[in-house]
Design a protein around this motif. Structure first.
Motif: not given
Length: 558
Positions: A321-326, A333-337, A386-388, A553-555
Protein backbone atom coordinates in the motif's frame (compact mmCIF):
# COMPACT_ATOMS: atom_id res chain seq x y z
CA UNK A 1 -7.41 -44.13 -1.40
CA UNK A 2 -11.00 -44.15 -0.11
CA UNK A 3 -11.08 -45.73 3.33
CA UNK A 4 -13.95 -45.48 5.81
CA UNK A 5 -12.95 -44.63 9.38
CA UNK A 6 -13.35 -47.23 12.10
CA UNK A 7 -15.15 -44.64 14.19
CA UNK A 8 -16.23 -41.07 13.47
CA UNK A 9 -13.63 -38.39 14.01
CA UNK A 10 -14.37 -35.97 16.82
CA UNK A 11 -12.41 -32.75 16.54
CA UNK A 12 -13.82 -31.71 19.92
CA UNK A 13 -11.64 -34.33 21.62
CA UNK A 14 -8.79 -31.88 21.48
CA UNK A 15 -10.69 -29.34 23.55
CA UNK A 16 -10.98 -31.67 26.51
CA UNK A 17 -7.75 -33.58 26.02
CA UNK A 18 -4.96 -31.18 25.10
CA UNK A 19 -1.76 -33.10 24.79
CA UNK A 20 -3.42 -36.51 24.72
CA UNK A 21 -1.67 -38.70 22.16
CA UNK A 22 -1.55 -42.25 21.00
CA UNK A 23 1.35 -44.52 21.88
CA UNK A 24 4.61 -43.51 20.24
CA UNK A 25 5.03 -46.50 17.97
CA UNK A 26 7.54 -46.36 15.14
CA UNK A 27 6.31 -45.34 11.71
CA UNK A 28 6.47 -48.23 9.24
CA UNK A 29 7.71 -47.74 5.69
CA UNK A 30 7.21 -44.09 4.74
CA UNK A 31 5.27 -44.13 1.48
CA UNK A 32 6.04 -40.61 0.27
CA UNK A 33 8.43 -37.76 0.96
CA UNK A 34 7.10 -34.22 1.25
CA UNK A 35 9.42 -31.24 1.08
CA UNK A 36 12.51 -30.06 -0.68
CA UNK A 37 15.00 -31.86 1.56
CA UNK A 38 15.57 -35.59 2.06
CA UNK A 39 16.61 -36.46 5.61
CA UNK A 40 20.39 -36.81 5.75
CA UNK A 41 21.76 -39.55 7.97
CA UNK A 42 22.65 -38.74 11.52
CA UNK A 43 20.37 -35.74 11.93
CA UNK A 44 17.99 -37.42 14.36
CA UNK A 45 18.41 -38.32 17.99
CA UNK A 46 16.32 -38.14 21.12
CA UNK A 47 14.62 -34.84 21.84
CA UNK A 48 13.41 -33.61 25.24
CA UNK A 49 9.85 -33.53 26.47
CA UNK A 50 7.92 -30.53 25.28
CA UNK A 51 9.39 -30.48 21.80
CA UNK A 52 5.80 -30.05 20.50
CA UNK A 53 5.03 -27.35 23.08
CA UNK A 54 3.51 -25.04 20.43
CA UNK A 55 0.94 -27.56 19.28
CA UNK A 56 -0.09 -28.44 15.74
CA UNK A 57 -2.06 -26.70 13.01
CA UNK A 58 -3.27 -27.07 9.44
CA UNK A 59 -4.16 -24.55 6.81
CA UNK A 60 -5.06 -23.47 3.28
CA UNK A 61 -7.35 -26.43 2.51
CA UNK A 62 -7.64 -27.56 -1.12
CA UNK A 63 -9.94 -30.28 -2.45
CA UNK A 64 -7.05 -32.74 -2.46
CA UNK A 65 -4.94 -31.66 0.46
CA UNK A 66 -3.83 -29.28 3.20
CA UNK A 67 -0.63 -27.99 4.74
CA UNK A 68 0.27 -29.37 8.17
CA UNK A 69 2.28 -27.27 10.63
CA UNK A 70 4.26 -27.66 13.80
CA UNK A 71 7.49 -26.27 15.23
CA UNK A 72 10.04 -28.13 17.32
CA UNK A 73 10.54 -25.87 20.34
CA UNK A 74 11.35 -27.47 23.73
CA UNK A 75 12.27 -24.02 25.12
CA UNK A 76 9.88 -21.83 23.14
CA UNK A 77 10.35 -18.43 24.81
CA UNK A 78 14.14 -18.54 24.51
CA UNK A 79 14.74 -19.09 20.82
CA UNK A 80 13.15 -22.54 20.71
CA UNK A 81 15.85 -24.53 22.44
CA UNK A 82 16.70 -26.84 19.54
CA UNK A 83 20.26 -27.86 18.60
CA UNK A 84 21.62 -25.97 15.61
CA UNK A 85 21.17 -28.80 13.12
CA UNK A 86 18.40 -30.31 10.97
CA UNK A 87 15.92 -32.79 12.42
CA UNK A 88 13.70 -35.20 10.47
CA UNK A 89 10.00 -35.00 11.35
CA UNK A 90 7.52 -37.68 10.32
CA UNK A 91 3.84 -36.95 9.77
CA UNK A 92 0.76 -39.13 9.46
CA UNK A 93 -2.76 -38.44 8.19
CA UNK A 94 -5.52 -40.88 9.07
CA UNK A 95 -9.20 -41.50 8.60
CA UNK A 96 -9.58 -42.25 12.32
CA UNK A 97 -8.14 -40.65 15.43
CA UNK A 98 -6.56 -43.91 16.60
CA UNK A 99 -4.46 -43.93 13.41
CA UNK A 100 -5.47 -47.49 12.60
CA UNK A 101 -6.32 -46.34 9.06
CA UNK A 102 -3.42 -44.12 7.98
CA UNK A 103 -3.95 -42.81 4.44
CA UNK A 104 -0.80 -40.69 3.99
CA UNK A 105 2.63 -40.61 5.59
CA UNK A 106 5.71 -38.58 4.89
CA UNK A 107 8.79 -36.92 6.25
CA UNK A 108 10.15 -33.38 6.21
CA UNK A 109 13.34 -31.93 7.62
CA UNK A 110 12.98 -29.17 10.21
CA UNK A 111 15.82 -26.74 9.52
CA UNK A 112 17.40 -24.38 12.06
CA UNK A 113 17.29 -21.49 9.59
CA UNK A 114 13.49 -21.95 9.51
CA UNK A 115 13.22 -22.05 13.30
CA UNK A 116 12.76 -25.85 13.09
CA UNK A 117 9.26 -25.21 11.78
CA UNK A 118 7.44 -27.78 9.65
CA UNK A 119 5.20 -27.07 6.67
CA UNK A 120 4.15 -30.43 5.20
CA UNK A 121 2.01 -30.13 2.09
CA UNK A 122 -0.17 -33.22 1.96
CA UNK A 123 -1.80 -34.29 -1.29
CA UNK A 124 -4.02 -37.13 -2.46
CA UNK A 125 -6.84 -36.63 0.06
CA UNK A 126 -10.57 -36.74 -0.59
CA UNK A 127 -12.48 -33.46 -1.10
CA UNK A 128 -14.64 -32.30 1.79
CA UNK A 129 -13.30 -34.94 4.18
CA UNK A 130 -12.15 -34.73 7.80
CA UNK A 131 -8.83 -36.27 8.83
CA UNK A 132 -6.69 -36.68 11.92
CA UNK A 133 -2.97 -35.96 11.80
CA UNK A 134 0.10 -35.98 14.02
CA UNK A 135 3.90 -35.62 13.96
CA UNK A 136 6.83 -37.61 15.35
CA UNK A 137 10.37 -36.40 16.03
CA UNK A 138 13.22 -37.49 18.28
CA UNK A 139 11.19 -40.22 19.94
CA UNK A 140 8.36 -37.81 20.76
CA UNK A 141 4.84 -37.64 19.38
CA UNK A 142 2.72 -34.56 18.92
CA UNK A 143 -0.86 -33.91 20.01
CA UNK A 144 -3.45 -35.03 17.47
CA UNK A 145 -4.88 -32.42 15.17
CA UNK A 146 -7.94 -32.47 12.93
CA UNK A 147 -8.29 -30.92 9.52
CA UNK A 148 -10.72 -30.82 6.63
CA UNK A 149 -10.14 -30.56 2.91
CA UNK A 150 -12.11 -28.14 0.76
CA UNK A 151 -15.16 -29.53 -1.03
CA UNK A 152 -15.32 -29.77 -4.80
CA UNK A 153 -18.08 -29.60 -7.39
CA UNK A 154 -21.60 -28.69 -6.35
CA UNK A 155 -21.57 -27.61 -2.69
CA UNK A 156 -24.71 -27.14 -0.60
CA UNK A 157 -23.19 -25.38 2.41
CA UNK A 158 -19.97 -24.02 3.91
CA UNK A 159 -19.60 -23.10 7.58
CA UNK A 160 -16.64 -21.15 8.87
CA UNK A 161 -15.61 -18.65 11.53
CA UNK A 162 -13.51 -15.53 11.29
CA UNK A 163 -11.54 -13.77 14.00
CA UNK A 164 -8.85 -11.14 14.49
CA UNK A 165 -6.88 -9.05 16.99
CA UNK A 166 -5.65 -11.21 19.87
CA UNK A 167 -3.53 -9.04 22.14
CA UNK A 168 -1.91 -11.28 24.78
CA UNK A 169 -1.74 -8.47 27.33
CA UNK A 170 -5.35 -7.34 26.93
CA UNK A 171 -7.03 -10.59 27.91
CA UNK A 172 -7.19 -14.36 27.92
CA UNK A 173 -8.17 -16.13 24.71
CA UNK A 174 -11.43 -17.35 26.24
CA UNK A 175 -13.22 -16.96 22.90
CA UNK A 176 -11.04 -19.67 21.36
CA UNK A 177 -12.15 -22.14 24.03
CA UNK A 178 -15.64 -21.84 22.59
CA UNK A 179 -14.61 -21.50 18.94
CA UNK A 180 -12.74 -24.81 19.23
CA UNK A 181 -16.04 -26.52 20.04
CA UNK A 182 -17.85 -25.21 16.95
CA UNK A 183 -18.50 -27.37 13.88
CA UNK A 184 -16.56 -25.55 11.15
CA UNK A 185 -14.98 -26.18 7.77
CA UNK A 186 -12.23 -23.62 8.42
CA UNK A 187 -11.23 -20.52 10.39
CA UNK A 188 -10.21 -17.28 8.64
CA UNK A 189 -7.89 -15.11 10.71
CA UNK A 190 -7.84 -11.50 9.51
CA UNK A 191 -4.80 -9.99 11.18
CA UNK A 192 -3.02 -8.92 14.38
CA UNK A 193 -2.06 -12.45 15.38
CA UNK A 194 0.63 -11.04 17.69
CA UNK A 195 1.21 -7.57 19.07
CA UNK A 196 4.64 -5.99 18.99
CA UNK A 197 4.03 -3.77 22.03
CA UNK A 198 6.35 -3.58 25.03
CA UNK A 199 5.70 -5.72 28.12
CA UNK A 200 3.44 -4.18 30.74
CA UNK A 201 2.77 -5.44 34.27
CA UNK A 202 -0.58 -3.67 34.79
CA UNK A 203 -2.42 -5.70 32.14
CA UNK A 204 -4.04 -9.15 32.39
CA UNK A 205 -0.80 -10.90 31.47
CA UNK A 206 2.60 -9.68 30.35
CA UNK A 207 4.43 -9.93 27.06
CA UNK A 208 7.73 -11.77 27.14
CA UNK A 209 11.00 -9.91 26.59
CA UNK A 210 12.07 -6.44 27.57
CA UNK A 211 10.78 -4.29 24.71
CA UNK A 212 9.30 -4.42 21.23
CA UNK A 213 10.60 -7.27 19.09
CA UNK A 214 13.02 -6.12 16.41
CA UNK A 215 15.20 -9.10 15.48
CA UNK A 216 14.32 -12.62 14.37
CA UNK A 217 14.80 -14.32 17.74
CA UNK A 218 12.64 -11.67 19.42
CA UNK A 219 9.81 -12.13 16.94
CA UNK A 220 10.12 -15.91 17.29
CA UNK A 221 9.79 -15.59 21.06
CA UNK A 222 6.73 -13.33 20.79
CA UNK A 223 5.00 -15.74 18.37
CA UNK A 224 5.92 -18.67 20.61
CA UNK A 225 4.37 -16.99 23.63
CA UNK A 226 1.08 -16.57 21.78
CA UNK A 227 1.25 -20.13 20.46
CA UNK A 228 1.65 -21.41 24.01
CA UNK A 229 -1.94 -20.46 24.86
CA UNK A 230 -3.96 -23.71 25.22
CA UNK A 231 -7.19 -22.23 23.85
CA UNK A 232 -5.44 -20.93 20.75
CA UNK A 233 -3.75 -24.31 20.32
CA UNK A 234 -7.13 -26.05 20.53
CA UNK A 235 -8.67 -23.79 17.89
CA UNK A 236 -5.72 -24.43 15.57
CA UNK A 237 -5.80 -28.17 16.16
CA UNK A 238 -9.49 -28.58 15.40
CA UNK A 239 -9.77 -26.86 11.99
CA UNK A 240 -7.66 -25.67 9.09
CA UNK A 241 -6.88 -21.96 9.29
CA UNK A 242 -6.58 -19.44 6.45
CA UNK A 243 -4.47 -16.57 7.73
CA UNK A 244 -3.49 -13.07 6.73
CA UNK A 245 -1.83 -10.25 8.64
CA UNK A 246 -2.48 -6.62 9.48
CA UNK A 247 -0.01 -4.25 11.15
CA UNK A 248 0.92 -5.56 14.60
CA UNK A 249 2.68 -8.63 13.23
CA UNK A 250 5.40 -6.11 12.28
CA UNK A 251 4.83 -2.55 13.60
CA UNK A 252 1.72 -0.49 14.32
CA UNK A 253 0.31 1.10 11.12
CA UNK A 254 3.31 0.12 8.98
CA UNK A 255 2.97 0.35 5.20
CA UNK A 256 5.36 -1.15 2.66
CA UNK A 257 8.86 -0.09 3.82
CA UNK A 258 7.60 2.73 6.07
CA UNK A 259 7.34 2.22 9.86
CA UNK A 260 4.92 3.95 12.19
CA UNK A 261 7.67 6.28 13.39
CA UNK A 262 10.21 7.00 10.60
CA UNK A 263 12.05 9.46 12.85
CA UNK A 264 12.89 6.60 15.24
CA UNK A 265 13.47 3.79 12.70
CA UNK A 266 15.80 4.34 9.79
CA UNK A 267 14.88 2.82 6.40
CA UNK A 268 17.66 0.25 6.78
CA UNK A 269 16.63 -0.66 10.32
CA UNK A 270 12.97 -1.05 9.40
CA UNK A 271 13.75 -3.20 6.35
CA UNK A 272 15.73 -5.52 8.62
CA UNK A 273 12.89 -5.54 11.14
CA UNK A 274 10.31 -6.26 8.43
CA UNK A 275 12.41 -9.15 7.14
CA UNK A 276 12.72 -10.64 10.64
CA UNK A 277 8.98 -10.25 11.30
CA UNK A 278 8.08 -11.87 7.98
CA UNK A 279 10.36 -14.83 8.65
CA UNK A 280 8.94 -15.43 12.13
CA UNK A 281 5.38 -15.08 10.82
CA UNK A 282 5.94 -17.75 8.17
CA UNK A 283 7.60 -20.05 10.70
CA UNK A 284 4.52 -19.96 12.94
CA UNK A 285 1.67 -20.08 10.38
CA UNK A 286 0.22 -23.05 8.44
CA UNK A 287 1.26 -21.56 5.10
CA UNK A 288 2.46 -23.32 1.97
CA UNK A 289 6.05 -23.14 0.75
CA UNK A 290 4.95 -20.59 -1.86
CA UNK A 291 4.61 -18.09 1.01
CA UNK A 292 8.14 -18.62 2.28
CA UNK A 293 9.80 -15.18 2.61
CA UNK A 294 12.17 -14.13 -0.13
CA UNK A 295 14.19 -11.17 1.01
CA UNK A 296 11.77 -8.41 1.96
CA UNK A 297 8.76 -10.10 0.35
CA UNK A 298 6.24 -12.72 1.42
CA UNK A 299 3.45 -13.81 -0.94
CA UNK A 300 0.31 -13.75 1.19
CA UNK A 301 -2.62 -12.72 -1.00
CA UNK A 302 -4.23 -15.81 -2.49
CA UNK A 303 -7.60 -17.34 -3.35
CA UNK A 304 -9.20 -20.51 -2.02
CA UNK A 305 -12.26 -22.07 -3.63
CA UNK A 306 -14.94 -24.15 -1.95
CA UNK A 307 -16.64 -25.90 -4.84
CA UNK A 308 -19.09 -23.80 -6.80
CA UNK A 309 -20.25 -21.99 -3.64
CA UNK A 310 -17.48 -19.73 -2.27
CA UNK A 311 -14.36 -17.99 -3.48
CA UNK A 312 -12.37 -16.63 -0.53
CA UNK A 313 -10.09 -13.83 -1.71
CA UNK A 314 -7.40 -13.32 0.94
CA UNK A 315 -6.01 -9.77 0.83
CA UNK A 316 -2.75 -8.22 1.97
CA UNK A 317 -3.38 -4.53 2.65
CA UNK A 318 0.00 -3.74 4.25
CA UNK A 319 2.84 -4.94 2.07
CA UNK A 320 2.01 -3.02 -1.13
CA UNK A 321 0.00 0.00 0.00
CA UNK A 322 0.82 3.68 -0.33
CA UNK A 323 1.64 5.65 2.79
CA UNK A 324 -1.41 6.95 4.64
CA UNK A 325 -2.49 10.32 3.23
CA UNK A 326 -2.02 13.42 5.33
CA UNK A 327 -5.40 15.01 4.59
CA UNK A 328 -8.96 13.99 3.81
CA UNK A 329 -8.72 15.95 0.56
CA UNK A 330 -5.81 13.80 -0.57
CA UNK A 331 -7.66 10.66 0.47
CA UNK A 332 -10.64 11.72 -1.62
CA UNK A 333 -8.86 12.89 -4.79
CA UNK A 334 -5.44 11.26 -5.13
CA UNK A 335 -5.86 8.45 -7.65
CA UNK A 336 -2.32 7.20 -7.05
CA UNK A 337 -3.09 6.09 -3.49
CA UNK A 338 -3.52 2.33 -3.30
CA UNK A 339 -4.32 -0.07 -0.48
CA UNK A 340 -3.34 -3.18 -2.44
CA UNK A 341 -0.85 -2.16 -5.12
CA UNK A 342 -1.66 -2.44 -8.82
CA UNK A 343 -0.75 -6.10 -9.23
CA UNK A 344 -2.89 -7.29 -6.32
CA UNK A 345 -5.81 -5.17 -7.50
CA UNK A 346 -5.65 -6.77 -10.98
CA UNK A 347 -5.51 -10.20 -9.34
CA UNK A 348 -8.54 -9.33 -7.19
CA UNK A 349 -10.58 -7.98 -10.09
CA UNK A 350 -9.80 -11.06 -12.19
CA UNK A 351 -10.92 -13.37 -9.38
CA UNK A 352 -14.05 -11.42 -8.54
CA UNK A 353 -15.27 -11.44 -12.14
CA UNK A 354 -14.46 -14.99 -13.24
CA UNK A 355 -17.98 -16.21 -12.41
CA UNK A 356 -16.81 -19.46 -10.87
CA UNK A 357 -18.76 -19.38 -7.61
CA UNK A 358 -22.01 -18.18 -6.07
CA UNK A 359 -20.34 -16.00 -3.39
CA UNK A 360 -17.26 -13.79 -3.38
CA UNK A 361 -15.94 -13.30 0.16
CA UNK A 362 -12.99 -11.02 0.88
CA UNK A 363 -10.73 -11.81 3.84
CA UNK A 364 -9.73 -8.22 4.54
CA UNK A 365 -7.92 -6.31 7.27
CA UNK A 366 -9.28 -2.75 7.68
CA UNK A 367 -12.76 -1.28 7.25
CA UNK A 368 -14.20 -0.55 3.81
CA UNK A 369 -17.37 1.19 4.98
CA UNK A 370 -17.13 4.91 5.68
CA UNK A 371 -16.69 5.30 9.42
CA UNK A 372 -17.09 8.78 10.84
CA UNK A 373 -15.86 9.16 14.43
CA UNK A 374 -17.65 12.38 15.46
CA UNK A 375 -21.25 13.57 15.36
CA UNK A 376 -22.29 16.84 13.80
CA UNK A 377 -21.05 18.88 10.89
CA UNK A 378 -17.35 18.04 11.40
CA UNK A 379 -16.41 14.55 10.23
CA UNK A 380 -13.41 12.60 11.58
CA UNK A 381 -11.89 9.61 9.81
CA UNK A 382 -9.10 7.11 10.37
CA UNK A 383 -7.08 7.33 7.16
CA UNK A 384 -5.31 4.03 7.89
CA UNK A 385 -8.63 2.41 6.89
CA UNK A 386 -10.14 2.40 3.38
CA UNK A 387 -11.44 5.90 4.25
CA UNK A 388 -7.90 7.00 3.42
CA UNK A 389 -7.93 5.36 -0.03
CA UNK A 390 -11.26 6.56 -1.40
CA UNK A 391 -10.53 6.63 -5.12
CA UNK A 392 -9.52 2.98 -5.19
CA UNK A 393 -12.39 2.06 -2.85
CA UNK A 394 -14.93 3.71 -5.13
CA UNK A 395 -13.44 1.98 -8.16
CA UNK A 396 -13.77 -1.45 -6.53
CA UNK A 397 -17.26 -0.75 -5.17
CA UNK A 398 -18.41 0.34 -8.61
CA UNK A 399 -17.12 -3.03 -9.82
CA UNK A 400 -19.23 -4.69 -7.10
CA UNK A 401 -22.30 -2.97 -8.53
CA UNK A 402 -21.50 -3.62 -12.19
CA UNK A 403 -23.28 -6.98 -12.33
CA UNK A 404 -20.02 -8.87 -12.93
CA UNK A 405 -19.34 -9.81 -9.28
CA UNK A 406 -21.58 -12.40 -7.67
CA UNK A 407 -22.66 -11.61 -4.11
CA UNK A 408 -19.63 -9.75 -2.69
CA UNK A 409 -19.23 -9.69 1.10
CA UNK A 410 -16.21 -8.13 2.81
CA UNK A 411 -15.05 -9.75 6.06
CA UNK A 412 -12.92 -7.41 8.15
CA UNK A 413 -10.89 -7.33 11.37
CA UNK A 414 -8.83 -4.56 13.04
CA UNK A 415 -11.52 -2.47 14.78
CA UNK A 416 -11.95 -4.45 18.02
CA UNK A 417 -15.64 -3.87 17.36
CA UNK A 418 -18.41 -5.52 15.39
CA UNK A 419 -19.49 -3.19 12.62
CA UNK A 420 -22.03 -4.31 10.02
CA UNK A 421 -22.70 -2.05 7.05
CA UNK A 422 -24.02 -1.78 3.53
CA UNK A 423 -21.38 -0.88 0.97
CA UNK A 424 -21.98 1.98 -1.49
CA UNK A 425 -19.65 3.60 -4.06
CA UNK A 426 -20.36 7.05 -2.56
CA UNK A 427 -21.34 7.00 1.10
CA UNK A 428 -22.11 10.73 1.05
CA UNK A 429 -24.65 10.48 -1.77
CA UNK A 430 -28.10 9.31 -0.58
CA UNK A 431 -28.86 8.05 -4.10
CA UNK A 432 -25.74 5.86 -4.26
CA UNK A 433 -26.78 2.21 -4.71
CA UNK A 434 -26.06 -0.57 -2.22
CA UNK A 435 -23.59 -2.88 -3.96
CA UNK A 436 -22.40 -5.23 -1.21
CA UNK A 437 -22.06 -5.85 2.50
CA UNK A 438 -19.27 -5.67 5.08
CA UNK A 439 -19.14 -7.58 8.35
CA UNK A 440 -16.37 -6.27 10.58
CA UNK A 441 -15.78 -8.72 13.40
CA UNK A 442 -14.72 -7.84 16.92
CA UNK A 443 -11.45 -8.83 18.56
CA UNK A 444 -10.56 -12.02 20.40
CA UNK A 445 -9.04 -10.03 23.28
CA UNK A 446 -7.70 -6.65 22.08
CA UNK A 447 -9.29 -3.81 24.02
CA UNK A 448 -9.98 -6.07 27.01
CA UNK A 449 -13.37 -6.15 28.71
CA UNK A 450 -15.26 -3.27 27.18
CA UNK A 451 -17.94 -0.79 28.18
CA UNK A 452 -20.69 -1.28 25.56
CA UNK A 453 -22.96 1.33 27.13
CA UNK A 454 -20.43 4.15 26.71
CA UNK A 455 -19.62 2.87 23.22
CA UNK A 456 -23.25 2.95 22.17
CA UNK A 457 -23.69 6.41 23.63
CA UNK A 458 -20.76 7.65 21.56
CA UNK A 459 -21.77 6.13 18.24
CA UNK A 460 -25.56 6.29 18.34
CA UNK A 461 -25.69 9.98 17.29
CA UNK A 462 -23.08 9.33 14.57
CA UNK A 463 -25.16 6.41 13.30
CA UNK A 464 -28.06 8.77 12.67
CA UNK A 465 -25.81 10.46 10.10
CA UNK A 466 -24.52 7.13 8.73
CA UNK A 467 -27.54 5.24 7.32
CA UNK A 468 -25.30 2.53 5.83
CA UNK A 469 -24.46 1.32 9.37
CA UNK A 470 -26.72 -1.55 10.42
CA UNK A 471 -25.11 -2.73 13.69
CA UNK A 472 -22.21 -1.78 15.97
CA UNK A 473 -20.92 -3.21 19.25
CA UNK A 474 -17.55 -3.46 21.04
CA UNK A 475 -17.62 -6.71 23.06
CA UNK A 476 -15.18 -9.63 22.48
CA UNK A 477 -15.68 -12.77 20.42
CA UNK A 478 -15.82 -14.09 16.87
CA UNK A 479 -18.25 -14.57 13.97
CA UNK A 480 -19.60 -17.85 12.55
CA UNK A 481 -20.85 -17.77 8.95
CA UNK A 482 -23.25 -20.27 7.36
CA UNK A 483 -23.23 -19.98 3.56
CA UNK A 484 -25.68 -21.67 1.18
CA UNK A 485 -26.54 -20.85 -2.43
CA UNK A 486 -29.47 -18.76 -1.17
CA UNK A 487 -28.02 -16.83 1.77
CA UNK A 488 -25.17 -16.09 4.15
CA UNK A 489 -26.11 -15.94 7.84
CA UNK A 490 -23.42 -14.60 10.17
CA UNK A 491 -23.72 -15.13 13.92
CA UNK A 492 -21.88 -12.89 16.37
CA UNK A 493 -20.60 -15.06 19.22
CA UNK A 494 -19.59 -13.04 22.30
CA UNK A 495 -17.90 -14.03 25.56
CA UNK A 496 -18.79 -12.25 28.77
CA UNK A 497 -15.19 -11.67 29.89
CA UNK A 498 -11.57 -11.98 28.77
CA UNK A 499 -10.21 -10.88 32.14
CA UNK A 500 -10.71 -14.30 33.76
CA UNK A 501 -8.86 -17.36 32.45
CA UNK A 502 -11.73 -19.80 33.07
CA UNK A 503 -15.49 -19.84 33.32
CA UNK A 504 -16.40 -17.41 30.55
CA UNK A 505 -19.64 -18.21 28.75
CA UNK A 506 -20.48 -17.58 25.12
CA UNK A 507 -23.73 -16.42 23.54
CA UNK A 508 -25.08 -15.51 20.12
CA UNK A 509 -25.54 -11.76 20.44
CA UNK A 510 -26.75 -10.97 16.92
CA UNK A 511 -27.30 -12.50 13.47
CA UNK A 512 -26.77 -10.78 10.12
CA UNK A 513 -28.33 -11.90 6.84
CA UNK A 514 -27.13 -11.37 3.28
CA UNK A 515 -29.40 -12.84 0.63
CA UNK A 516 -28.02 -13.96 -2.71
CA UNK A 517 -28.89 -11.51 -5.47
CA UNK A 518 -29.86 -8.75 -2.98
CA UNK A 519 -26.88 -6.52 -2.10
CA UNK A 520 -26.71 -5.32 1.46
CA UNK A 521 -27.18 -6.80 4.91
CA UNK A 522 -29.99 -6.91 7.47
CA UNK A 523 -29.93 -7.57 11.20
CA UNK A 524 -32.04 -10.71 11.69
CA UNK A 525 -31.61 -10.94 15.46
CA UNK A 526 -30.23 -8.74 18.23
CA UNK A 527 -30.12 -9.78 21.86
CA UNK A 528 -32.25 -7.85 24.39
CA UNK A 529 -30.54 -5.06 26.26
CA UNK A 530 -31.01 -7.02 29.51
CA UNK A 531 -28.58 -9.70 28.28
CA UNK A 532 -25.92 -7.06 27.64
CA UNK A 533 -26.54 -5.60 31.07
CA UNK A 534 -26.05 -9.00 32.76
CA UNK A 535 -22.78 -9.50 30.89
CA UNK A 536 -21.68 -5.98 31.83
CA UNK A 537 -22.54 -6.70 35.47
CA UNK A 538 -20.27 -9.73 35.48
CA UNK A 539 -17.41 -7.72 34.02
CA UNK A 540 -17.94 -4.93 36.54
CA UNK A 541 -17.83 -7.40 39.45
CA UNK A 542 -14.53 -8.94 38.38
CA UNK A 543 -10.95 -7.66 38.29
CA UNK A 544 -10.12 -4.55 36.28
CA UNK A 545 -6.93 -4.22 34.24
CA UNK A 546 -5.27 -1.66 32.04
CA UNK A 547 -5.60 -2.13 28.29
CA UNK A 548 -2.49 -2.41 26.16
CA UNK A 549 -4.16 -1.73 22.82
CA UNK A 550 -7.23 0.20 21.72
CA UNK A 551 -8.57 1.18 18.33
CA UNK A 552 -5.68 3.34 17.15
CA UNK A 553 -6.47 6.95 16.28
CA UNK A 554 -3.04 8.14 15.16
CA UNK A 555 -4.27 8.81 11.64
CA UNK A 556 -7.57 10.53 12.39
CA UNK A 557 -8.27 13.48 10.12
CA UNK A 558 -11.09 16.00 10.26
Amino acid sequence: MDVSPQRPLSRRLFVTGLGATAAAASVPGLIRVDGAHAAPPGTGGTLPDGVFSLGVASGDPLPGGVVLWTRLAPDPLFGGGMPDRPYPVEWEVADDDTFARVVRRGRVVALPQQGHSVHAEVEGLRPGATYAYRFRAGGRISPVGYTRTAPAGSVAAVRFAFASCQNWQDGYFTAYHHLAGEDLDFVAFLGDYIYESVPRTTTVRTHEGTGEPVGLVEYRNRHAQYRSDPNLQAAHANFPWIVTWDDHEVDNNWVDEIPQDPAQQSPEAFRARRQAAFQAYYEHMPLRRGSRPRGLDLQLYRRLRFGDLVDLHVLDTRQYRSDQPATLEAASTDASLTMTGEEQERWLVDGLTDGGTRWNLLANQVMWAQNDRTAGEVDTFDLDNWDGYRVQRRRLLELFGSGSVANPVVLTGDRHCTWVADLEPDFDDPSSPVVGAEITGTSISSGGDSDPVAFQNTYRPIAEESPHWKYWDNQRGYVVCDVTPERMLSSLRLVDTVWQSEGATVRTSAEFLVEAGRPGVTVEYQEPRTVQQRAQSRRDSGPVYDVDDVDETADLQR
